[in-house]
Design a protein around this motif. Structure first.
Motif, PDB file in Angstrom:
ATOM      1  N   UNK A 220       0.822  -1.205   0.000  1.00 47.62           N
ATOM      2  CA  UNK A 220       0.000   0.000   0.000  1.00 47.62           C
ATOM      3  C   UNK A 220       0.861   1.262   0.000  1.00 47.62           C
ATOM      4  N   UNK A 221       1.862   1.296   0.846  1.00 51.13           N
ATOM      5  CA  UNK A 221       2.725   2.479   0.935  1.00 51.13           C
ATOM      6  C   UNK A 221       3.417   2.731  -0.397  1.00 51.13           C
ATOM      7  N   UNK A 222       3.991   1.685  -0.969  1.00 52.83           N
ATOM      8  CA  UNK A 222       4.732   1.853  -2.225  1.00 52.83           C
ATOM      9  C   UNK A 222       3.822   2.309  -3.363  1.00 52.83           C
ATOM     10  N   UNK A 223       2.657   1.685  -3.495  1.00 52.16           N
ATOM     11  CA  UNK A 223       1.756   2.051  -4.599  1.00 52.16           C
ATOM     12  C   UNK A 223       1.175   3.444  -4.405  1.00 52.16           C
ATOM     13  N   UNK A 224       0.845   3.803  -3.171  1.00 53.87           N
ATOM     14  CA  UNK A 224       0.318   5.147  -2.917  1.00 53.87           C
ATOM     15  C   UNK A 224       1.382   6.208  -3.175  1.00 53.87           C
ATOM     16  N   UNK A 225       2.607   5.937  -2.777  1.00 51.59           N
ATOM     17  CA  UNK A 225       3.697   6.880  -3.049  1.00 51.59           C
ATOM     18  C   UNK A 225       3.912   7.052  -4.551  1.00 51.59           C
TER      19      UNK A 225
END
Length: 243
Positions: free
Chosen positions: A115-120
């Motif tokens: 989630x963090x990587x895709x949102x970033x």
């Protein structure tokens, strides 16, 4: 069924919009309309970013508005699927255990990281599109193409379990998938070579995700379709913002 019932079905399945009426059943028969739902979501989210930018917000803040509106309209349905997919595919040793993990509402380390990587990635790419001056087109195209990709994956891969959201939704008929793909192609057409690159990236991501899912859990689930949407959206954003 009619255009109206197909649109109602698509909106009920993919958004939290307060639509009323008689939906097409099973919902997968209306898969051709999924890119049109993407058009609505992308338009609203993109306009929020444009408005923020016009009012003096920084690209970072305006990009955050785009994502926030998208999440509000969809109820974070696809983001949730991405997290569950990451936890399941890489958190279990065998297919049954992976499916069990994917059904668990709790989020694990793999899900958080995904989630963090895709949102970033989405945030930075949308901010780039704002600076480049074509954020509305980019966000709409990414929203439409990524939902067409869901229809393709759902048609291509069998259901991994005999129940759940994806199984209850059914399997899209071939004509519905082709219409969805045609709508996605129309969305990318104005981008020329960048549009072709976006289509190629999405196809590669779709192929890889489908192969991994087939090997690890035996097919697709609702969570996997959510992950497909998120990954495909990022793929389009990458292609349309590249120099």
């Amino acid at each position: 069924m009619t255009f109206r019932s197909d649109m109602i079905s698509a909106a009920m399945l993919l958004t939290r919009l307060p639509v009323r009426g008689e939906p097409t059943a099973p919902a997968a028969r209306a898969a051709w309309a999924w890119p049109l739902v993407g058009l609505v979501v992308g338009l609203a989210a993109g306009l929020a970013g444009v408005a923020g930018w016009a009012l003096g917000a920084t690209p970072a803040v305006a990009a955050t508005l785009v994502i926030a509106v998208s999440v509000l309209l969809t109820g974070a349905l696809h983001e949730d699927g991405l997290a569950d997919t990451a936890d399941g595919l890489w958190g279990g040793a065998e297919p049954a255990r992976r499916l069990e993990i994917m059904r668990d509402s709790r989020i694990g380390s793999y899900g958080v990281i995904a989630l963090i990587l895709l949102l970033l990635l989405r945030w930075s790419l949308i901010a780039t599109a704002l600076i480049q001056g074509h954020v509305l087109f980019t966000v709409i195209a990414a929203a439409m193409v990524s939902r067409a990709a869901m229809a393709v994956l759902m048609r291509w891969q069998p259901h991994a379990r005999a129940d759940g959201l994806s199984h209850g939704t059914g399997r899209p008929p071939a004509h519905a998938v082709w219409i969805a793909v045609a709508l996605a192609a129309l969305a990318l057409l104005p981008a020329g070579a960048h549009g072709l690159a976006a289509a190629a990236l999405v196809a590669a991501a779709l192929w890889a995700l489908g192969r991994v899912a087939r090997a690890k859990i035996g097919g697709q689930t609702g969570d996997l379709l959510g992950a497909c949407q998120q990954i495909s959206e990022v793929a389009v954003l990458v292609a349309l913002t590249s120099a």
